[in-house]
Design an enzyme around this catalytic site. Structure first.
Site, PDB file in Angstrom:
ATOM      1  N   TYR A  52      -3.529   7.025  -4.892  1.00 37.48           N
ATOM      2  CA  TYR A  52      -4.405   7.851  -5.346  1.00 37.48           C
ATOM      3  C   TYR A  52      -5.248   8.661  -5.947  1.00 37.48           C
ATOM      4  O   TYR A  52      -5.345   9.578  -5.957  1.00 37.48           O
ATOM      5  CB  TYR A  52      -3.141   9.324  -5.567  1.00 37.48           C
ATOM      6  N   HIS A 114       3.612   0.015  -1.711  1.00 42.36           N
ATOM      7  CA  HIS A 114       3.681   0.898  -1.132  1.00 42.36           C
ATOM      8  C   HIS A 114       3.708   0.547   0.317  1.00 42.36           C
ATOM      9  O   HIS A 114       3.944   2.168   1.363  1.00 42.36           O
ATOM     10  CB  HIS A 114       1.744   1.862  -1.332  1.00 42.36           C
TER      11      HIS A 114
END
Length: 284
Positions: A52, A114
């Protein structure tokens, strides 16, 4: 604002709130402001990721909110995630250190893999690295994201440890009934990314709107309450103060068993928003 947010004790003893702030695309100065606002509204659990590119913004928000309203680091649960390109053991170790450097933190409360990226086949190695860093005190709790039951079982069999959480796509069109059942059986807490379906229309469904009217709340609050009552931790994202407050207040809405079932019945044959099946999907 005072909201009584339920707390869950994870399988490793770490306590986390029943709702978290998603921070995808909350970057830079505006991202810091949004995270500070969320903490001021009562959020104590914030979810970020290496990919991110906002771990630095998260760390800055933590420092700013401590100066502004006295919320200390130890009152917060801060999470980040390991990208797929960094699954090799040494790379995973370096990435966690880099995540901490970016955020200006001494430890992560929760660090997740992730995506499993099963074709690459290094997720067990990556998980072992995170478990070892947990023993060193750099991570309090080790979790995963987008893992299927077979991935979880392989971690258990080869590392001897199950993750504390599994963060998965979960919303009314994709309610993940079987995943929730498996997670409960294994003692793994479910987290829901994109809990509102990224405006896929689920909050406009007649049944959701009817339930909202019956309880005097918004359709968004109904869907978030559905997550919480199913035992999954939703991660709604908003930079708007009013929506942040509205989302958080959803924990106080209590739906009946029939209402929960009616929302779950909105399931679609394959309700995934982008077809990101963890059995084949790769993200680096």
């Amino acid at each position: 604002m005072s909201v009584n947010i339920p707390q869950y004790t994870l399988n490793d003893g770490v306590s986390v709130p029943a709702m978290a702030l998603g921070t995808y695309k909350l970057n830079g100065v505006a991202g810091v402001a949004a995270m500070v606002s969320a903490i001021e509204q009562g959020y104590r659990f914030l979810d970020s990721a290496f990919n991110y590119e906002n771990e630095g913004a998260l760390g800055q928000a933590v420092r700013e909110v401590q100066r502004r309203c006295g919320v200390g680091r130890d009152e917060l649960v801060l999470a980040s995630k390991l990208p797929g390109r960094r699954h090799a053991y040494d790379q995973a170790v370096d990435t966690v250190h880099e995540s901490l450097y970016r955020a200006g933190l001494d430890y992560w409360d929760l660090y997740l893999i992730h995506w499993p990226n099963p074709k690459v086949g290094l997720y067990v190695e990556a998980f072992q690295a995170l478990v070892d860093l947990q023993k060193q005190g750099l991570i309090r709790s080790v979790g995963v994201s987008n893992f299927l039951p077979e991935h979880l079982e392989r971690l258990r069999d080869e590392v001897g440890v199950l993750p504390s959480v599994n963060q998965i796509e979960l919303h009314p069109y994709f309610p993940q009934v079987e995943a929730l059942r498996v997670h409960e059986e294994l003692g793994v807490r479910t987290q829901s990314w994109s809990p509102l379906g990224r405006n896929n229309g689920s909050t406009d469904e007649a049944v959701v709107r009817s339930i909202a009217r019956a309880h005097g709340v918004t359709p968004v609050q109904v869907v978030l309450a559905w997550h919480v009552q199913r035992g999954s931790i939703p991660l709604p994202k908003s930079a708007n103060v009013e929506r942040q407050r509205e989302n958080l207040l959803a924990v106080e809405c209590r739906l009946s068993a029939q209402e929960l079932e009616a929302i779950t019945a909105l399931v679609r044959v394959d309700g995934r928003m982008k077809g990101q099946d963890p059995a084949v999907y790769e993200e680096f």
